[in-house]
Write an enzyme that holds these catalytic residues in place. Structure first.
Site, PDB file in Angstrom:
ATOM      1  N   LYS A 155       1.674   0.005  15.178  1.00 40.24           N
ATOM      2  CA  LYS A 155       3.257  -0.063  15.505  1.00 40.24           C
ATOM      3  C   LYS A 155       3.782  -1.708  16.607  1.00 40.24           C
ATOM      4  O   LYS A 155       4.257  -2.472  16.060  1.00 40.24           O
ATOM      5  CB  LYS A 155       3.121   0.699  16.263  1.00 40.24           C
ATOM      6  CG  LYS A 155       3.109   2.702  15.739  1.00 40.24           C
ATOM      7  CD  LYS A 155       4.405   2.718  14.812  1.00 40.24           C
ATOM      8  CE  LYS A 155       3.618   2.673  13.437  1.00 40.24           C
ATOM      9  NZ  LYS A 155       5.157   2.522  12.065  1.00 40.24           N
ATOM     10  N   TYR A 165      -8.840   5.362   7.855  1.00 38.87           N
ATOM     11  CA  TYR A 165      -9.447   5.625   9.599  1.00 38.87           C
ATOM     12  C   TYR A 165     -10.196   6.706   8.872  1.00 38.87           C
ATOM     13  O   TYR A 165     -10.081   7.702   8.442  1.00 38.87           O
ATOM     14  CB  TYR A 165      -8.012   6.190   9.510  1.00 38.87           C
ATOM     15  CG  TYR A 165      -6.942   5.219  10.340  1.00 38.87           C
ATOM     16  CD1 TYR A 165      -6.432   4.576  11.076  1.00 38.87           C
ATOM     17  CD2 TYR A 165      -6.242   4.780   8.808  1.00 38.87           C
ATOM     18  CE1 TYR A 165      -5.370   3.289  11.765  1.00 38.87           C
ATOM     19  CE2 TYR A 165      -5.045   3.480   9.489  1.00 38.87           C
ATOM     20  CZ  TYR A 165      -4.652   3.284  10.491  1.00 38.87           C
ATOM     21  OH  TYR A 165      -3.583   2.203  11.037  1.00 38.87           O
ATOM     22  N   HIS A 198       0.828  -1.319   0.046  1.00 42.15           N
ATOM     23  CA  HIS A 198      -0.091  -0.289   0.041  1.00 42.15           C
ATOM     24  C   HIS A 198       0.575   1.017  -0.239  1.00 42.15           C
ATOM     25  O   HIS A 198       1.627   1.386   0.926  1.00 42.15           O
ATOM     26  CB  HIS A 198      -0.840  -0.242   1.237  1.00 42.15           C
ATOM     27  CG  HIS A 198      -2.460  -0.778   1.770  1.00 42.15           C
ATOM     28  ND1 HIS A 198      -2.966  -1.227   2.237  1.00 42.15           N
ATOM     29  CD2 HIS A 198      -2.083  -1.736   0.018  1.00 42.15           C
ATOM     30  CE1 HIS A 198      -4.092  -1.925   1.361  1.00 42.15           C
ATOM     31  NE2 HIS A 198      -3.399  -2.699   0.971  1.00 42.15           N
ATOM     32  N   PRO A 234      -3.329  -0.125  19.010  1.00 40.74           N
ATOM     33  CA  PRO A 234      -3.395  -0.369  17.470  1.00 40.74           C
ATOM     34  C   PRO A 234      -3.571   0.482  16.156  1.00 40.74           C
ATOM     35  O   PRO A 234      -3.029  -0.151  14.823  1.00 40.74           O
ATOM     36  CB  PRO A 234      -4.033  -1.902  17.546  1.00 40.74           C
ATOM     37  CG  PRO A 234      -5.145  -1.082  18.165  1.00 40.74           C
ATOM     38  CD  PRO A 234      -4.795  -1.105  19.621  1.00 40.74           C
ATOM     39  N   TYR A 293       4.258   6.324  10.301  1.00 33.51           N
ATOM     40  CA  TYR A 293       3.111   5.278   9.749  1.00 33.51           C
ATOM     41  C   TYR A 293       4.456   4.148   9.458  1.00 33.51           C
ATOM     42  O   TYR A 293       3.950   3.107   9.591  1.00 33.51           O
ATOM     43  CB  TYR A 293       2.287   5.846   9.155  1.00 33.51           C
ATOM     44  CG  TYR A 293       0.754   4.877   8.959  1.00 33.51           C
ATOM     45  CD1 TYR A 293      -0.087   4.517  10.032  1.00 33.51           C
ATOM     46  CD2 TYR A 293       1.085   3.769   8.237  1.00 33.51           C
ATOM     47  CE1 TYR A 293      -0.976   3.487   9.696  1.00 33.51           C
ATOM     48  CE2 TYR A 293       0.577   2.711   8.302  1.00 33.51           C
ATOM     49  CZ  TYR A 293      -0.964   2.496   8.591  1.00 33.51           C
ATOM     50  OH  TYR A 293      -2.231   1.939   8.977  1.00 33.51           O
TER      51      TYR A 293
END
Length: 391
Positions: A296, A201, A72, A292, A382
């Protein structure tokens, strides 16, 4: 039984450490309280940082990942009536991969079987002893009920938050920091093709939602709920209705299918120090847990193991104890950075507080998607920051 490294815990951290040590000619023994089938079936994290993927490839564990994983370029951030894409490759030149912890564990279990080194599953009463001396050992009861003892030069605790390893560090020396969040995730696995190309998200007045995936035919969803949520109150129809509401966007449709799994995941941040005492080292969830939201947890465990494997190889093969002496401090630099990022993502995206807090969250989200520097900061964290000693 004697070995050079006794590893308590055969999850991804313990298995990867054993694999890296084996490649350097250092034998180890794994001691795990669950049976092998349970270890292989645990469904946890699904996102791998660029550095984690690179390490797995270098370790000879990237064949199935390359074939079945999904690369991604970034993620989508959403709030009512708006969805924005953050392109990590454009921002920082690094991507992430969707490849579940279950799959990583399968690859590691297969590698361990090929290596033919010892592993004890379904062990009970596991305790580490004499970690202050030069001859530490691990005592336990094996699956057949027989007392066992493994003598080693080094003991490593990869046994998670509830494991015994960190308890072996004296109370006077051990410090912990913990934060429990006032919400949890209702996690759902569904046999349905993902409705998105990359993770979504979503901030919503009703609560956070995340659209993830495990494969091209299996989707993973999360809904913000209360920590004491009764999962029996969530019918399939109620779940799909809530997901549709929180992901609603003109011109986009949520695909639905058979729900195969439901669970409630409490959220907390936890760090214990030090990560090394005498000849005992901690790695992964034994030393730290993050919510979560920032993806990480598994990646932190991989980073710990990459750093620790180098330190142990230097000590046991070359007689150089310097990397082992700095392991805890070096690892904790990354741990605290990732703990902050996970807290930041969590507090930005989960509905909490009053309308004032909601306005602050929306302002932060708009800043992230409207500012290249703010988007770059999210992307760097990220997709995974480099760690001293690993790159």
């Amino acid at each position: 039984m004697r070995t050079r490294v006794a590893i308590i815990g055969a999850g991804p951290a313990g298995l990867l450490l054993a694999h890296l040590l084996d490649a350097a000619g250092i034998d180890s023994v794994l001691i795990e309280r669950q049976n092998a089938e349970h270890v292989a079936a645990r469904i946890r994290a699904g996102i791998l940082e660029a550095g984690s993927v690179d390490l797995l490839r270098r370790a000879g564990l990237g064949e199935r990942l390359a074939r079945e994983g999904m690369e991604h370029r970034g993620i989508h951030l959403q709030w009512p009536n708006e969805r924005h894409h953050l392109d990590f490759v454009d921002l920082i030149g690094r991507s992430v991969w969707v490849y579940g912890q279950t799959e990583v564990t399968k690859d590691l279990l297969a590698a361990r079987e090929r290596a033919g080194q010892a592993a004890f599953y379904a062990a009970s009463e596991v305790t580490a002893h004499e970690i202050d001396g030069e001859r530490p050992y691990v005592a336990f009861v094996d699956a057949a009920g027989r007392p066992r003892r493994v003598d080693a030069e080094i003991v490593v605790g990869c046994d998670g938050y509830h494991g015994p390893s960190k308890q072996a560090i004296p109370d006077a020396l051990r410090h912990t920091w913990e934060r429990n969040y006032p919400f949890a995730w209702l996690g759902v696995l569904a046999d349905v093709e993902p409705s998105t190309d990359e993770l979504i998200y979503a901030w919503h007045p009703d609560g956070f939602a995340l659209h993830s995936m495990r494969s091209r035919t299996v989707s993973r969803f999360y809904l913000q709920v209360t920590p004491d949520e009764n999962i029996g109150d969530w019918s399939d129809d109620r779940i799909w209705d809530n997901l549709a509401t929180r992901f609603a966007l003109d011109g986009w449709t949520l695909k639905t299918g058979a729900i195969t799994e439901k669970s409630v995941l409490p959220m907390r941040s936890f760090v214990t120090t030090p990560l090394r005492h005498g000849r005992l080292f901690l790695a992964g969830d034994a030393g730290h847990i993050v919510p979560p939201t920032g993806a990480k947890g598994l990646n932190l465990a991989i980073a710990d193991v990459a750093l620790l494997s180098r330190a142990l190889i230097a000590w046991l093969r070359d007689g150089d104890t310097a990397p082992a002496a700095t392991y805890s401090d070096t690892a904790l630099e990354r741990v605290w950075r990732c703990t902050h990022f996970s807290w930041w993502m969590t507090t930005m995206l989960h509905r909490h507080g009053d309308d004032f807090d909601a306005r602050l969250q929306l302002s932060q989200l708009r800043r992230v998607v409207g500012s290249r520097s703010a988007a770059t900061e999210l992307a760097e964290n990220y997709a995974g920051l480099p760690m001293p000693g690993l790159d």
